[in-house]
Design a protein around this motif. Structure first.
Motif, PDB file in Angstrom:
ATOM      1  N   ARG A  64      42.410  40.803  28.281  1.00 43.78           N
ATOM      2  CA  ARG A  64      41.066  41.648  28.455  1.00 43.78           C
ATOM      3  C   ARG A  64      40.473  41.969  27.104  1.00 43.78           C
ATOM      4  NH1 ARG A  64      45.235  44.970  29.142  1.00 43.78           N
ATOM      5  NH2 ARG A  64      45.175  46.967  28.454  1.00 43.78           N
ATOM      6  N   HIS A  65      41.239  42.182  25.927  1.00 40.69           N
ATOM      7  CA  HIS A  65      40.535  42.524  24.709  1.00 40.69           C
ATOM      8  C   HIS A  65      40.008  41.226  23.632  1.00 40.69           C
ATOM      9  CE1 HIS A  65      41.742  46.504  25.501  1.00 40.69           C
ATOM     10  NE2 HIS A  65      43.156  46.238  25.402  1.00 40.69           N
ATOM     11  N   ASP A  66      40.301  40.231  24.564  1.00 38.33           N
ATOM     12  CA  ASP A  66      39.859  38.757  23.662  1.00 38.33           C
ATOM     13  C   ASP A  66      38.719  38.074  24.255  1.00 38.33           C
ATOM     14  OD1 ASP A  66      42.130  38.842  21.549  1.00 38.33           O
ATOM     15  OD2 ASP A  66      43.503  39.078  23.512  1.00 38.33           O
ATOM     16  N   TYR A  67      38.223  38.458  25.228  1.00 34.10           N
ATOM     17  CA  TYR A  67      36.940  37.980  25.920  1.00 34.10           C
ATOM     18  C   TYR A  67      35.757  37.842  24.981  1.00 34.10           C
ATOM     19  CZ  TYR A  67      39.782  38.510  30.386  1.00 34.10           C
ATOM     20  OH  TYR A  67      40.593  38.513  31.035  1.00 34.10           O
ATOM     21  N   THR A  77      27.227  34.949  33.180  1.00 33.18           N
ATOM     22  CA  THR A  77      26.790  33.684  33.639  1.00 33.18           C
ATOM     23  C   THR A  77      28.073  32.942  33.982  1.00 33.18           C
ATOM     24  OG1 THR A  77      24.682  33.759  32.306  1.00 33.18           O
ATOM     25  CG2 THR A  77      25.571  31.551  33.200  1.00 33.18           C
ATOM     26  N   LEU A  78      29.008  32.695  33.018  1.00 39.42           N
ATOM     27  CA  LEU A  78      30.246  32.004  33.268  1.00 39.42           C
ATOM     28  C   LEU A  78      31.032  32.458  34.641  1.00 39.42           C
ATOM     29  CD1 LEU A  78      31.393  31.597  29.596  1.00 39.42           C
ATOM     30  CD2 LEU A  78      30.248  29.808  31.115  1.00 39.42           C
ATOM     31  N   LEU A  79      31.105  33.923  34.526  1.00 44.40           N
ATOM     32  CA  LEU A  79      31.725  34.416  35.690  1.00 44.40           C
ATOM     33  C   LEU A  79      31.071  34.133  36.997  1.00 44.40           C
ATOM     34  CD1 LEU A  79      33.077  37.979  34.337  1.00 44.40           C
ATOM     35  CD2 LEU A  79      34.210  36.210  35.398  1.00 44.40           C
ATOM     36  N   LEU A  80      29.630  34.295  37.149  1.00 40.04           N
ATOM     37  CA  LEU A  80      29.117  33.916  38.308  1.00 40.04           C
ATOM     38  C   LEU A  80      29.268  32.176  38.941  1.00 40.04           C
ATOM     39  CD1 LEU A  80      25.686  35.927  37.790  1.00 40.04           C
ATOM     40  CD2 LEU A  80      27.609  36.204  39.696  1.00 40.04           C
ATOM     41  N   MET A 174      39.246  30.925  23.622  1.00 37.61           N
ATOM     42  CA  MET A 174      39.210  29.952  24.472  1.00 37.61           C
ATOM     43  C   MET A 174      40.290  30.173  25.746  1.00 37.61           C
ATOM     44  SD  MET A 174      37.879  26.135  23.521  1.00 37.61           S
ATOM     45  CE  MET A 174      39.132  25.768  22.538  1.00 37.61           C
ATOM     46  N   SER A 175      41.423  30.410  25.274  1.00 34.36           N
ATOM     47  CA  SER A 175      42.637  30.515  26.141  1.00 34.36           C
ATOM     48  C   SER A 175      42.320  31.863  26.941  1.00 34.36           C
ATOM     49  CB  SER A 175      43.831  30.965  25.247  1.00 34.36           C
ATOM     50  OG  SER A 175      44.096  29.820  24.450  1.00 34.36           O
ATOM     51  N   ALA A 176      41.868  33.043  26.358  1.00 33.30           N
ATOM     52  CA  ALA A 176      41.469  34.003  27.205  1.00 33.30           C
ATOM     53  C   ALA A 176      40.231  33.993  28.101  1.00 33.30           C
ATOM     54  CB  ALA A 176      40.834  35.247  26.069  1.00 33.30           C
ATOM     55  N   ARG A 178      39.556  31.035  29.480  1.00 34.45           N
ATOM     56  CA  ARG A 178      39.855  30.090  30.285  1.00 34.45           C
ATOM     57  C   ARG A 178      40.684  30.916  31.440  1.00 34.45           C
ATOM     58  NH1 ARG A 178      45.252  27.496  28.683  1.00 34.45           N
ATOM     59  NH2 ARG A 178      45.724  29.687  28.903  1.00 34.45           N
ATOM     60  N   THR A 179      41.414  31.769  31.085  1.00 34.02           N
ATOM     61  CA  THR A 179      42.314  32.500  32.026  1.00 34.02           C
ATOM     62  C   THR A 179      41.450  33.296  33.074  1.00 34.02           C
ATOM     63  OG1 THR A 179      44.182  32.681  30.280  1.00 34.02           O
ATOM     64  CG2 THR A 179      44.250  34.233  32.281  1.00 34.02           C
ATOM     65  N   LEU A 180      40.420  34.210  32.421  1.00 34.58           N
ATOM     66  CA  LEU A 180      39.632  34.870  33.274  1.00 34.58           C
ATOM     67  C   LEU A 180      38.734  34.116  34.302  1.00 34.58           C
ATOM     68  CD1 LEU A 180      37.986  37.620  33.721  1.00 34.58           C
ATOM     69  CD2 LEU A 180      36.355  37.092  32.036  1.00 34.58           C
ATOM     70  N   LEU A 181      38.254  32.852  34.028  1.00 38.53           N
ATOM     71  CA  LEU A 181      37.338  32.177  34.780  1.00 38.53           C
ATOM     72  C   LEU A 181      38.232  31.620  35.829  1.00 38.53           C
ATOM     73  CD1 LEU A 181      34.836  30.579  32.396  1.00 38.53           C
ATOM     74  CD2 LEU A 181      34.716  32.734  33.506  1.00 38.53           C
ATOM     75  N   VAL A 182      39.344  30.814  35.430  1.00 43.51           N
ATOM     76  CA  VAL A 182      40.165  30.393  36.489  1.00 43.51           C
ATOM     77  C   VAL A 182      40.708  31.290  37.518  1.00 43.51           C
ATOM     78  CG1 VAL A 182      42.478  29.304  37.123  1.00 43.51           C
ATOM     79  CG2 VAL A 182      40.976  28.310  35.016  1.00 43.51           C
TER      80      VAL A 182
END
Length: 251
Positions: A64-67, A77-80, A174-176, A178-182
């Protein structure tokens, strides 16, 4: 659920949780295991997504601290896009006839296996030669989010390969992301599956509990074992499972 089925679910869940924490590729274990014990392939895919969701959400919280934004593209936008795409993919899965999904499942496994095996080197090669704008990245993100809700194998690596073509982006960021959006795509897909009812709950809950323990073990394992060994195991296992499901579809 028989004792033999419960043991298979626990073992598959533990292994999948460990792989997801250490290298990724847990769905290559859970979906075949559920089909093996008798779940229809659509229900196995949906149930697997539910079983692995707590692990992905935990990983998303840990990052959560790396987004960060993606080259100026707002995180909102990416989350939506991920939420809408995950919903679209889940609805598409539920609308797919069982017989049709049995035929497409081997190809999905093959796509995920190739993405897992070739995503990193292909992404690195593309970054050296290709730069694209935000529009194509957003279009690709929509398609990948739908894929995540529908099946999702290798989708995180696909996302990072696409994002890399925007330019130099910090791998940790990018790893952070990717994890959030997946996780977002999987979460909305799970809500859809739970409402629609294709989940086989006894098998799913057994696998879910084991995956949590496997996630902890996988995190410890990843600190001791070389990444290439873990990835090599996932690639070998997923290749074998892909071959088995092609044989099953064509038999």
């Amino acid at each position: 659920m028989t004792i033999e089925t419960a043991l298979i679910m626990l073992a598959a869940g533990f292994l999948a949780g460990a792989l997801n924490a250490a290298a990724g590729g847990g769905s290559f274990v859970t979906i075949p295991a559920m089909v093996f014990v008798g779940l229809p392939s659509v229900a196995a895919n949906a149930s697997s997504t539910v079983a692995l969701l707590p692990g992905t959400l935990t990983s998303a919280w840990a990052w959560r601290h790396d987004y960060k934004t993606l080259q100026g593209i707002p995180l909102s936008t990416l989350l939506l896009i991920s939420l809408a795409g995950g919903l679209g993919g889940a609805l598409l899965l539920l609308a797919t006839p069982q017989r049709a999904f049995d035929g497409v499942l081997p190809w999905l496994l093959l796509t995920g296996t190739l993405a897992f095996a070739l995503g990193r080197p292909l992404g690195a090669a593309l970054r050296r030669k290709v730069r694209i704008g935000r529009g194509p990245v957003l279009a690709a993100q929509i398609m990948l989010s739908v894929y995540a809700g529908y099946f999702g194998g290798g989708v995180g690596i696909m996302m990072m390969a696409v994002w890399g073509m925007l330019g130099e982006i910090d791998i940790k960021a990018m790893s952070a992301l990717r994890t959030l959006l997946v996780s977002a795509a999987n979460l909305v897909a799970v809500l859809c599956f739970v409402v629609a009812g294709p989940i086989w709950w006894p098998e799913t809950l057994a696998m879910l509990v084991a995956a949590i323990g496997g996630g902890y073990a996988g995190a410890r394992l990843a600190s001791r074992m070389p990444d290439r060994v873990l990835r090599g195991f996932v690639i070998l296992f997923s290749t074998v499972m892909t071959a088995v499901f092609f044989w099953r579809a064509w038999r």
